[in-house]
Design a protein around this motif. Structure first.
Motif, PDB file in Angstrom:
ATOM      1  N   GLU A   1     -15.714  -2.296   3.214  1.00  0.00           N
ATOM      2  CA  GLU A   1     -14.992  -2.570   4.450  1.00  0.00           C
ATOM      3  C   GLU A   1     -14.863  -4.072   4.659  1.00  0.00           C
TER       4      GLU A   1
ATOM      5  N   LEU B   1      -5.128  -9.506   4.389  1.00  0.00           N
ATOM      6  CA  LEU B   1      -4.934  -9.125   5.787  1.00  0.00           C
ATOM      7  C   LEU B   1      -4.105 -10.195   6.478  1.00  0.00           C
TER       8      LEU B   1
ATOM      9  N   ILE C   1      -9.084  -6.434  13.082  1.00  0.00           N
ATOM     10  CA  ILE C   1      -8.628  -5.604  11.960  1.00  0.00           C
ATOM     11  C   ILE C   1      -9.846  -5.072  11.219  1.00  0.00           C
TER      12      ILE C   1
ATOM     13  N   ASN D   1       2.011  -0.334   4.625  1.00  0.00           N
ATOM     14  CA  ASN D   1       1.482  -1.157   5.705  1.00  0.00           C
ATOM     15  C   ASN D   1       2.064  -2.568   5.615  1.00  0.00           C
TER      16      ASN D   1
ATOM     17  N   LEU E   1       0.841  -1.187   0.000  1.00  0.00           N
ATOM     18  CA  LEU E   1       0.000   0.000   0.000  1.00  0.00           C
ATOM     19  C   LEU E   1       0.883   1.247   0.000  1.00  0.00           C
TER      20      LEU E   1
ATOM     21  N   VAL F   1      -7.674  -7.827  -1.457  1.00  0.00           N
ATOM     22  CA  VAL F   1      -7.154  -7.333  -0.185  1.00  0.00           C
ATOM     23  C   VAL F   1      -6.597  -8.519   0.575  1.00  0.00           C
TER      24      VAL F   1
ATOM     25  N   HIS G   1     -10.479  -2.801   7.726  1.00  0.00           N
ATOM     26  CA  HIS G   1      -9.838  -2.184   6.570  1.00  0.00           C
ATOM     27  C   HIS G   1     -10.918  -1.640   5.631  1.00  0.00           C
ATOM     28  N   SER G   2     -10.784  -0.371   5.259  1.00  0.00           N
ATOM     29  CA  SER G   2     -11.728   0.289   4.365  1.00  0.00           C
ATOM     30  C   SER G   2     -10.996   0.744   3.110  1.00  0.00           C
ATOM     31  N   PHE G   3     -11.660   0.644   1.962  1.00  0.00           N
ATOM     32  CA  PHE G   3     -11.026   1.092   0.713  1.00  0.00           C
ATOM     33  C   PHE G   3     -12.068   1.656  -0.224  1.00  0.00           C
TER      34      PHE G   3
ATOM     35  N   ILE H   1      -1.267  -5.351   5.797  1.00  0.00           N
ATOM     36  CA  ILE H   1      -2.350  -5.259   4.811  1.00  0.00           C
ATOM     37  C   ILE H   1      -1.721  -4.893   3.476  1.00  0.00           C
ATOM     38  N   TRP H   2      -2.042  -5.638   2.438  1.00  0.00           N
ATOM     39  CA  TRP H   2      -1.492  -5.318   1.135  1.00  0.00           C
ATOM     40  C   TRP H   2      -2.467  -5.710   0.042  1.00  0.00           C
ATOM     41  N   ARG H   3      -2.102  -5.414  -1.194  1.00  0.00           N
ATOM     42  CA  ARG H   3      -2.907  -5.771  -2.356  1.00  0.00           C
ATOM     43  C   ARG H   3      -2.255  -6.959  -3.064  1.00  0.00           C
TER      44      ARG H   3
END
Length: 271
Positions: free
Chosen positions: A245, A154, A261, A115, A111, A152, A263-265, A118-120
């Motif tokens: 989310e 996590l 956790i 982070n 990201l 996503v 996570h919002s995008f 958390i990654w793509r």
């Protein structure tokens, strides 16, 4: 108003002096502009490459990647990890038999805030012909509904688990890998929203999954499913959602230790 007419000539004079100064540059010629990047366009002998350019995701933020190759008519699979080159990822295919292969590509991308948990992840499966003159594939685009699917991922600092969820809410698939058996309770929720302002959004629907006593995991510690969120994904696909989310709770029911956790995008920027 009269003062304005007096100031304008002075401004013009100052701009003229600055322009003359810049153009002369102390008697030196202006440096030539930097040449445009030379992006790869053609295959290279003995290599399978993923090519990056101005339209794709940034190679600089790619953390790692690999491809699993399986030759047609042969059950053997070959996992090869990519190395970075100039605007490309590469693997060596020198010595591999030519022919038709199925190729499953995976690229992990950090990201913007780097982070660590958390990654793509981008995935695509292709049927391709492997030839020793080389094979070239275009890298993922920063868009949702394209050939490469964005996910996503996590995890935690010790990689005791990994939850992988499609960024596209219309896709019900998810996978959960439990590496540490201490996590015997899992609560996982997906939610979609429509943004109505910088700090406001309207909920469009949510769906959760719960697993107690570790009963949902297979012998390898996996939960892989496309049915649990199927109805929810079908309903959300009818709405113009642009924010999502993912909410995860892990718990050790004996000790009470837990991990949460959220996570919002936003869409369309999948990064």
């Amino acid at each position: 108003m009269l003062k304005n007419f007096k100031v304008l000539p002075l401004l013009a004079a100052v701009v003229g002096i600055l322009s003359a100064s810049c153009s002369k540059n102390n008697g030196k010629e202006e440096p030539a502009p930097e040449p445009a990047p030379e992006y790869p366009t053609a295959p290279v002998q003995g290599e399978l490459q993923v090519h990056f350019d101005a339209s794709t995701i940034e190679l600089a933020r790619v953390d790692s990647g690999y491809v699993v190759l399986q030759r047609e008519g042969n059950g053997l699979q070959y996992l090869k990890r990519f190395t970075k080159g100039n605007h490309l990822l590469r693997i060596d295919i020198d010595g591999m038999a030519e022919g038709q292969y199925s190729a499953s590509f995976v690229i992990d991308m950090k990201l913007k805030n780097d982070n660590k948990v958390i990654w793509r992840q981008f995935r695509v499966k292709k049927d391709l012909r492997l030839v020793q003159t080389g094979v070239a594939v275009k890298a993922p685009l920063n868009e949702l509904k394209k050939e490469w699917k964005p996910y996503v991922v996590l995890s935690d600092a010790t990689r005791s688990f990994q939850l992988t969820v499609p960024m596209d809410c219309s896709d019900p698939y998810f996978e959960f890998l439990r590496r540490d058996p201490k996590w015997d309770y899992v609560h996982f929720e997906r939610a979609a929203y429509k943004r109505t302002g910088p700090n406001s959004k309207t909920p469009l629907g949510a769906k959760s999954f719960e697993c107690a006593n570790g009963e949902c995991f297979d012998g390898n510690g996996f939960i892989i499913d496309s049915k649990i969120f199927e109805d929810w994904s079908g309903n959300i696909s009818a709405y113009p959602w642009d924010n999502a989310e993912i909410f995860l709770i892990l718990l050790n029911e004996d000790t009470g230790n837990d991990l949460t956790i959220l996570h919002s995008f936003d869409i369309p920027d999948v990064l």
